[in-house]
Motif scaffolding. Sequence first.
Motif, short mmCIF file in Angstrom:
data_model
loop_
_atom_site.label_atom_id
_atom_site.label_comp_id
_atom_site.label_asym_id
_atom_site.label_seq_id
_atom_site.Cartn_x
_atom_site.Cartn_y
_atom_site.Cartn_z
N ALA A 53 -4.55 10.87 45.07
CA ALA A 53 -5.24 9.70 45.63
C ALA A 53 -6.70 10.02 45.94
O ALA A 53 -7.58 9.16 45.81
N SER A 54 -6.97 11.26 46.35
CA SER A 54 -8.36 11.66 46.63
C SER A 54 -9.21 11.65 45.37
O SER A 54 -10.44 11.61 45.44
N LEU A 55 -8.55 11.70 44.19
CA LEU A 55 -9.25 11.64 42.91
C LEU A 55 -9.36 10.21 42.40
O LEU A 55 -9.84 9.99 41.28
N GLY A 56 -8.89 9.27 43.20
CA GLY A 56 -9.05 7.86 42.86
C GLY A 56 -7.87 7.20 42.20
O GLY A 56 -7.97 6.06 41.74
N VAL A 57 -6.73 7.90 42.13
CA VAL A 57 -5.54 7.34 41.48
C VAL A 57 -4.43 7.25 42.51
O VAL A 57 -3.87 8.26 42.94
N GLN A 58 -4.09 6.03 42.93
CA GLN A 58 -3.00 5.81 43.87
C GLN A 58 -1.71 5.56 43.10
O GLN A 58 -1.62 4.59 42.34
N PRO A 59 -0.69 6.42 43.26
CA PRO A 59 0.57 6.19 42.55
C PRO A 59 1.23 4.89 42.97
O PRO A 59 1.16 4.49 44.14
N ASP A 60 1.88 4.23 42.01
CA ASP A 60 2.66 3.03 42.28
C ASP A 60 4.15 3.35 42.44
O ASP A 60 4.87 2.65 43.15
N VAL A 61 4.59 4.40 41.72
CA VAL A 61 6.00 4.81 41.74
C VAL A 61 6.03 6.33 41.87
O VAL A 61 5.24 7.03 41.22
N LEU A 62 6.95 6.84 42.71
CA LEU A 62 7.12 8.28 42.88
C LEU A 62 8.49 8.69 42.36
O LEU A 62 9.51 8.10 42.75
N LEU A 63 8.51 9.68 41.48
CA LEU A 63 9.77 10.24 41.01
C LEU A 63 9.94 11.59 41.69
O LEU A 63 9.16 12.52 41.43
N CYS A 64 10.91 11.72 42.56
CA CYS A 64 11.06 12.90 43.41
C CYS A 64 12.20 13.78 42.91
O CYS A 64 13.38 13.43 43.05
N ARG A 65 11.85 14.93 42.33
CA ARG A 65 12.86 15.88 41.90
C ARG A 65 13.42 16.62 43.11
O ARG A 65 12.67 17.10 43.97
N CYS A 66 14.75 16.71 43.17
CA CYS A 66 15.37 17.35 44.32
C CYS A 66 16.77 17.82 43.95
O CYS A 66 17.35 17.36 42.96
N ARG A 110 8.23 -4.14 38.29
CA ARG A 110 7.76 -4.82 39.51
C ARG A 110 6.30 -4.54 39.78
O ARG A 110 5.52 -5.42 40.15
N ALA A 111 5.88 -3.26 39.56
CA ALA A 111 4.49 -2.90 39.78
C ALA A 111 3.56 -3.64 38.82
O ALA A 111 2.40 -3.90 39.15
N PHE A 112 4.08 -4.01 37.64
CA PHE A 112 3.29 -4.81 36.70
C PHE A 112 3.36 -6.30 37.02
O PHE A 112 2.69 -7.10 36.37
N GLY A 113 4.22 -6.68 37.95
CA GLY A 113 4.40 -8.08 38.26
C GLY A 113 5.30 -8.81 37.28
O GLY A 113 5.25 -10.03 37.16
N ILE A 114 6.14 -8.05 36.57
CA ILE A 114 7.06 -8.64 35.60
C ILE A 114 8.42 -8.84 36.27
O ILE A 114 9.10 -7.87 36.60
N ALA A 115 8.81 -10.08 36.44
CA ALA A 115 10.05 -10.36 37.17
C ALA A 115 11.14 -10.92 36.29
O ALA A 115 12.29 -11.05 36.72
N ASP A 116 10.81 -11.30 35.06
CA ASP A 116 11.79 -11.98 34.20
C ASP A 116 12.23 -11.14 33.02
O ASP A 116 12.69 -11.67 32.00
N ALA A 117 12.13 -9.82 33.13
CA ALA A 117 12.53 -8.95 32.01
C ALA A 117 14.04 -8.96 31.86
O ALA A 117 14.78 -8.95 32.85
N PRO A 118 14.54 -8.96 30.63
CA PRO A 118 16.00 -8.91 30.41
C PRO A 118 16.53 -7.55 30.83
O PRO A 118 15.80 -6.56 30.83
#
Length: 544
Positions: free
Chosen positions: A198-211, A261-269
Amino acid sequence: MARFIFVTGGVVSSLGKGLLSASLGALLQARGYKVRIRKFDPYLNVDPGTMSPYQHGEVYVTDDGAETDLDLGHYERFTGVSAHQSDNVTSGRIYRDIIAKERRGDYLGATVQVIPHVTNEIKAFALADTEDLDFVICEIGGTVGDIESLPFVEAIRQLRNDLGRDQTVSVHTTLVPWIKAAGELKTKPTQHSVREIASLGVQPDVLLCRCELPIPASDKAKIAQFCNVPQSAVITALDARSIYDVPLQYHREGLDDEVLRAFGIADAPPPAMAQWDDIMDRLDHPEGEVTIGVVGKYVGLPDAYKSLREALVHGGIANRVKVNINWLDAELFEGADGELAGKLEPCHAILVPGGFGERGSEGKIASVTFARERKVPFFGICLGMQMACIEGARNTAGIAGASTTEFGETSEPVVGLITEWMSKEGLQERAAGGDLGGTMRLGAYEAKLSGNSHVASIYGTTDISERHRHRYEVNAHYKPALEEGGLVFSGMSPDGRLPEIVERPDHPWFIGVQFHPELKSRPFAPHPLFASFIEAALKQSRLV
């Protein structure tokens, strides 16, 4: 206009960005979208062609002859979309092109800088040939915070502004480690990683957390709060029992839903996942089991044979059997007949893969002899085919000094350096002392098969196209002598000059190919040679 998904990684490497990109591409494709996946590699090599397999894993070759990162293999296997030269770029290639332009005077005397010249090249690479696509997934190699990746992250930042936030989504992979002594999952590494990007100007929309363990809702809430994403966008990524379960796992966790959802697409099959369910059913409920002995020189790092391993799995899927791979160091078989038999006797089939250099070559030849004499199914790929020809020359054709010029001067060059061949672009020529990088016979080439051959019956045709990566060829001058010894040349280049396939008709299954069939195998379309090879191994298992 195509929408862009940028995949980055933080905390540590090897979190599975390639599998994430491939799986997300497969999920979007399963919803009916047209997808392409691209890889940005920050290292300064022009391509991975001259890198050691122990450093970088296998080199994946495309139809158009690009030597690329192994992640492109994941992309092809998961989506079925053939990759191109334009789908993988490195810092080395970008800087090489920029310097060439500067020397020609293309910049009209301007000072050449990272911004805008390097970032413009990266953006141009990302945007090229995307007009007919719904989504372009761009994976950034390395780890956020590495100095090498900074120009790529900056290019992402600029693209998000250039295209608009409704046309781009950032997916960031992180690690949520389990601290055994404390008995807790720790979210702080993820928080720091998101703060870094984020400090480099890119705010993530989705986080994939390996655990290693499921993330409790309370920890997801903490991550969401400190990383500025919805809690539903914190996706748990546990280790999967098979890479082919990853798309199903990510869909269950809601990855594709959150990206849309992050793209605002709500009607995808909803995605059609039946074929993925079928793959996992075949893997989880096999009706048999075989053991394949792979005799190679890079067996210490499985990623060196990544596509080969997956192609064997695909052969198992085709026959609904479990494939156990016994990785055997070829050097163990040099001058040790007892150890050779002890290691190979439990195997139902033997495969000698490609490689470069003399180390382990005599062990590979000894493995060929074992398979030929014991009537064990044998598959030789690239160097493996060449070793099969040298073995045949020595032991069945009476050419005791048979060898390859790759290993030094020889009086009987059954295998020699190829200096010219025909391609779609015309005559290709190479000098013996030329550069190593990008100078091999690379990419898809056609071959003609003998109509009454075993391979023609396996392919179901006499015209094939397969991908190559080699600079030495079997010397067709020795064809009559080798065929007299029982090793038949059943596939040749269309001009009849270059041997492509050899086989032994008096053997249950003995085939050597100059190309790399593993590069075109898919879980939904196993390569016919691998499907047939595993079928032969299954028959062998019933004889033991």
